[in-house]
Design an enzyme around this catalytic site. Structure first.
Site, mmCIF file in Angstrom:
data_model
loop_
_atom_site.group_PDB
_atom_site.id
_atom_site.type_symbol
_atom_site.label_atom_id
_atom_site.label_comp_id
_atom_site.label_asym_id
_atom_site.label_seq_id
_atom_site.Cartn_x
_atom_site.Cartn_y
_atom_site.Cartn_z
ATOM 1 N N CYS A 50 -4.280 22.668 7.446
ATOM 2 C CA CYS A 50 -4.721 21.378 6.934
ATOM 3 C C CYS A 50 -6.229 21.317 6.752
ATOM 4 C CB CYS A 50 -4.270 20.248 7.861
ATOM 5 S SG CYS A 50 -5.010 20.311 9.514
ATOM 6 N N GLN A 120 -0.614 29.075 13.737
ATOM 7 C CA GLN A 120 -0.860 29.187 12.298
ATOM 8 C C GLN A 120 -1.246 30.609 11.914
ATOM 9 O OE1 GLN A 120 -3.783 26.087 12.391
ATOM 10 N NE2 GLN A 120 -2.334 24.488 11.795
ATOM 11 N N ALA A 191 8.936 16.806 9.875
ATOM 12 C CA ALA A 191 9.450 17.341 11.133
ATOM 13 C C ALA A 191 9.145 18.820 11.284
ATOM 14 C CB ALA A 191 10.961 17.107 11.220
ATOM 15 N N ALA A 193 5.997 21.884 12.035
ATOM 16 C CA ALA A 193 5.194 22.160 13.226
ATOM 17 C C ALA A 193 4.224 21.023 13.520
ATOM 18 C CB ALA A 193 4.439 23.475 13.043
#
Length: 437
Positions: A50, A120, A191, A193
């Protein structure tokens, strides 16, 4: 062959640029193949979260590798290379190793010390493995980065506060809702990680009642059951938005899920006086940019989080992680330097074997009366003598090569013995090292 890392993060680009650069999970294999198709790139791993998009690559030239990777990112994002350059950071060789270890340790994160980056990175490494884009060099780099990250969290208090992007976002949300989130109603959209982390963090924070919605109802049901939440069909999203105070949206949608029209309708149906606080943790964003100005709506995205003040780990904890990173970088560089001499040592041993074979052929030509047993005995003796002579210098040269400036020893061996050593790739020249993550 050397390491090159190129990327953009919350430190160098705003959310609009990161949004264009973002690479979805489904797009990663294609991007990896495009990178491998470039003339200067032989291995690649792509990390897209993100708040960062990074490429780690094994390249056979700095400028060529830089141009190849930038071109792939430019074509993917639609951002001209000249414009994109202003948002990218570039690390090469030692700096690339250090950057990867700082990332895995949480030192480079928007929320310093957060542990989500380890998952990640693991996902990115797994995707590269599945796409066969990680050769020996990047296999080792990723494995060591994951190990270093685990070590940093295990041996220091860098993550003692349990900070994450979600906790940072909730701190901002609390500021808009009177400072206390206990008993505040919330909705989590997604829904995956990040959605699961959001549900767990909201539950620990005393937020409730808590609702979850997701494209896959099964995943939402499992997550809700684990945390005592309730699920909401995605078709009833507008109604759910009108009834809650906090929304955390973290989907993998490539288009805004929360449009101006949807949010406008939800706000119009609200009976609450408090604002609707939407924490948009998705990349690309789930909230349409033109919705931000709606009355009664507060949108907090990655830009907002980057600008917000957050509690940082103690300086002593950060310094302890920096020490771990520095030591591990030295270890990795020593391995890389030692690996560079492996083809030269192999070539020297091959040359010695060739000399033994040639001399054996000459000897047997002059002594045809030797029995098979005698021939085998002479051959074993010659090979053993050569191996004993070469053992100490080859072990020592590997040790010396692992030290700073050790590359000169490989060059010296090639010059002394007139060795023709082909340019090796890490896929076939780098030995295994310990400490797998």
């Amino acid at each position: 062959m050397n390491l090159l890392s190129i990327g953009a993060s919350h430190r160098t680009a705003d959310v609009a640029v990161l949004e264009r650069l973002s690479i979805s999970e489904a797009e990663v294999p294609e991007i990896l193949q495009k990178l491998l198709a470039q003339p200067y790139v032989s291995e690649a791993v792509v990390v897209s979260t993100c708040n960062r998009v990074e490429v780690y690559a094994a390249v056979n030239g700095f400028h060529g590798g830089l141009g190849d990777i930038c071109n792939v990112l430019s074509r993917h994002s639609g951002v001209p290379a000249t414009e994109l350059a202003g948002h990218l950071y570039v690390h090469y060789g030692e700096a690339a190793v250090q950057h990867s270890f700082r990332v895995s340790s949480g030192l480079d994160s928007m929320v310093v010390g957060e542990a989500q980056i380890l998952g990640q990175l693991r996902d990115a490494y797994h995707a590269a493995t599945e796409s066969d884009s990680a050769g020996r060099l990047l296999h080792e780099l990723m494995q060591q980065a994951l190990r270093v990250g685990k070590r940093a969290h295990a041996e220091t208090g860098i993550d003692k506060a349990g900070q994450s992007v979600v906790t940072a976002a909730l701190e901002v949300a609390a500021g808009h809702l009177g400072g206390d989130l206990t008993g505040r109603s919330a909705l989590v959209i997604g829904a995956g990680a990040m959605g699961a982390l959001s549900v767990a963090t909201l539950t620990r924070s005393g937020v409730g009642p808590l609702r979850i919605t997701n494209r896959s109802a099964d995943r939402a049901d499992r997550l809700a059951e684990a945390y005592g939440a309730v699920t909401v069909p995605l078709a009833e999203l507008s109604s759910a938005l009108s009834e809650v105070e906090i929304v955390v949206s973290a989907t993998g949608s490539t288009e805004p899920l929360l449009t101006r029209e949807l949010l406008g309708a939800a706000l119009a149906a609200r009976t609450r006086t408090e604002p609707l606080v939407v924490l948009d943790l998705a990349m690309p964003r789930d909230v349409a940019p033109d919705a931000a100005g709606l009355p009664g709506l507060v949108v907090v995205d990655i830009d907002g989080l980057a600008a917000a003040r957050r509690t940082a780990p103690a300086a002593a904890e950060t310094a302890a992680v920096e020490q771990i990173v520095a030591a591990e970088v030295d270890n990795f560089l020593g391995w890389m330097r030692g690996a560079e001499i492996a083809p030269t040592v192999a070539a020297l041993r091959t040359r010695a074997e060739e000399v033994v074979t040639s001399e054996m052929r000459k000897l047997l030509g002059r002594r045809p009366e030797f029995t098979e047993e005698q021939r085998a005995d002479v051959s074993r003796t010659l090979h053993r003598v050569v191996q004993q002579i070469l053992h100490t210098p080859t072990v020592r040269v590997r040790q010396l090569a692992a030290e700073p400036g050790g590359d000169q020893y490989a060059a010296l061996l090639r010059e002394l013995f007139d060795l023709d050593v082909p340019l090796a790739t890490h896929a076939d020249a780098v030995p295994e090292i310990g400490g797998k993550a």
